[in-house]
Design a protein around this motif. Structure first.
Motif, short mmCIF file in Angstrom:
data_model
loop_
_atom_site.label_atom_id
_atom_site.label_comp_id
_atom_site.label_asym_id
_atom_site.label_seq_id
_atom_site.Cartn_x
_atom_site.Cartn_y
_atom_site.Cartn_z
N VAL A 32 37.28 40.60 54.83
CA VAL A 32 38.50 39.86 55.15
C VAL A 32 38.73 38.75 54.13
O VAL A 32 39.85 38.55 53.66
CB VAL A 32 38.41 39.29 56.59
N VAL A 33 37.68 38.03 53.77
CA VAL A 33 37.81 36.96 52.78
C VAL A 33 38.27 37.52 51.43
O VAL A 33 39.16 36.95 50.78
CB VAL A 33 36.47 36.20 52.63
N ALA A 34 37.70 38.64 51.01
CA ALA A 34 38.09 39.24 49.72
C ALA A 34 39.54 39.69 49.74
O ALA A 34 40.28 39.48 48.76
CB ALA A 34 37.17 40.41 49.38
N VAL A 35 39.97 40.29 50.83
CA VAL A 35 41.36 40.74 50.92
C VAL A 35 42.31 39.54 50.92
O VAL A 35 43.32 39.54 50.20
CB VAL A 35 41.57 41.61 52.18
N LEU A 36 42.01 38.52 51.70
CA LEU A 36 42.86 37.33 51.73
C LEU A 36 42.87 36.59 50.39
O LEU A 36 43.90 36.10 49.95
CB LEU A 36 42.43 36.40 52.86
N ALA A 37 41.71 36.53 49.74
CA ALA A 37 41.66 35.88 48.42
C ALA A 37 42.48 36.66 47.40
O ALA A 37 43.21 36.07 46.61
CB ALA A 37 40.21 35.75 47.96
N GLY A 38 42.35 37.98 47.42
CA GLY A 38 43.15 38.80 46.50
C GLY A 38 44.63 38.67 46.78
O GLY A 38 45.45 38.57 45.85
N LYS A 39 45.00 38.66 48.05
CA LYS A 39 46.41 38.52 48.42
C LYS A 39 46.95 37.16 47.99
O LYS A 39 48.05 37.07 47.44
CB LYS A 39 46.56 38.69 49.93
N ILE A 42 47.58 36.74 44.13
CA ILE A 42 48.78 37.36 43.53
C ILE A 42 50.01 37.11 44.40
O ILE A 42 51.03 37.79 44.26
CB ILE A 42 48.57 38.87 43.31
N HIS A 43 49.96 36.11 45.26
CA HIS A 43 51.05 35.81 46.19
C HIS A 43 52.33 35.41 45.47
O HIS A 43 53.41 35.86 45.83
CB HIS A 43 50.62 34.70 47.16
N ASP A 44 52.26 34.55 44.50
CA ASP A 44 53.45 34.05 43.81
C ASP A 44 53.87 34.92 42.64
O ASP A 44 54.70 34.52 41.84
CB ASP A 44 53.21 32.62 43.32
N GLY A 45 53.31 36.08 42.53
CA GLY A 45 53.60 36.98 41.42
C GLY A 45 52.32 37.34 40.69
O GLY A 45 51.33 36.61 40.75
N VAL A 46 52.38 38.44 40.02
CA VAL A 46 51.20 38.92 39.31
C VAL A 46 51.10 38.19 37.98
O VAL A 46 51.98 38.31 37.12
CB VAL A 46 51.26 40.44 39.10
N THR A 47 50.04 37.39 37.84
CA THR A 47 49.76 36.69 36.58
C THR A 47 48.36 37.08 36.13
O THR A 47 47.58 37.65 36.89
CB THR A 47 49.83 35.17 36.78
N ALA A 48 48.04 36.74 34.91
CA ALA A 48 46.71 37.04 34.39
C ALA A 48 45.64 36.30 35.18
O ALA A 48 44.60 36.86 35.53
CB ALA A 48 46.63 36.68 32.91
N THR A 49 45.90 35.05 35.51
CA THR A 49 44.94 34.26 36.28
C THR A 49 44.76 34.85 37.68
O THR A 49 43.64 34.93 38.19
CB THR A 49 45.41 32.80 36.39
N GLY A 50 45.87 35.25 38.29
CA GLY A 50 45.79 35.85 39.61
C GLY A 50 45.02 37.16 39.61
O GLY A 50 44.23 37.43 40.52
N LEU A 51 45.22 37.97 38.57
CA LEU A 51 44.48 39.23 38.47
C LEU A 51 42.99 38.98 38.26
O LEU A 51 42.16 39.70 38.81
CB LEU A 51 45.05 40.08 37.35
N LEU A 56 37.64 39.02 40.46
CA LEU A 56 36.37 38.35 40.76
C LEU A 56 36.04 38.42 42.25
O LEU A 56 34.89 38.60 42.63
CB LEU A 56 36.41 36.89 40.29
N SER A 57 37.07 38.30 43.10
CA SER A 57 36.80 38.40 44.53
C SER A 57 36.37 39.82 44.91
O SER A 57 35.48 40.01 45.74
CB SER A 57 38.01 37.96 45.36
N VAL A 58 36.96 40.82 44.27
CA VAL A 58 36.55 42.21 44.52
C VAL A 58 35.13 42.43 44.01
O VAL A 58 34.31 43.08 44.67
CB VAL A 58 37.54 43.20 43.88
N LEU A 59 34.81 41.88 42.86
CA LEU A 59 33.46 42.01 42.30
C LEU A 59 32.43 41.34 43.22
O LEU A 59 31.36 41.91 43.48
CB LEU A 59 33.40 41.40 40.90
#
Length: 108
Positions: A32-39, A42-51, A56-59
């Motif tokens: 749940v934490v990984a999904v929420l962190a990933g969401k 990239i909430h405000d748009g897909v940026t390099a930092t967001g990706l 990192l959260s998926v890793l």
């Protein structure tokens, strides 16, 4: 029965089962934490930092999942499970700290 006989005939079912369930609950919480962190990353748009943050959260989630899966298998297979290895404990702690770092990065 003597104390040594009681120790040799201990019921291995309850304590390892509770520990196995605790690892499963913790894995679910990390998912749940990984999904929420990933969401959130990239909430405000897909940026390099967001990706990078989502990656990192998926890793961190995959690392924790590997430790938890190995521990659950150990608890289910052995009559008297071996203790968690130092490497496994370190990896679980690093993943937890990584999740906390992602949370701080998202808040700031």
């Amino acid at each position: 029965m003597s104390e040594t006989g009681a120790a040799a005939g201990r019921d291995p079912g309850l304590q390892p089962e509770r520990t196995r369930l605790a690892w499963r609950r913790t894995t679910l919480s990390c998912t749940v934490v990984a999904v929420l962190a990933g969401k959130q990353a990239i909430h405000d748009g897909v940026t390099a930092t967001g990706l990078v943050a989502a990656g990192l959260s998926v890793l961190a989630w995959i690392g924790f999942l590997a430790v938890a899966h190995r521990r659950i298998q150990t608890l289910g297979a052995a009559v008297r499970p071996l203790p968690l290895s130092h490497r496994g404990a370190l990896l679980a702690a690093v993943c937890t700290v990584a999740f906390a770092g992602c949370a701080v990065a998202v808040v700031l």
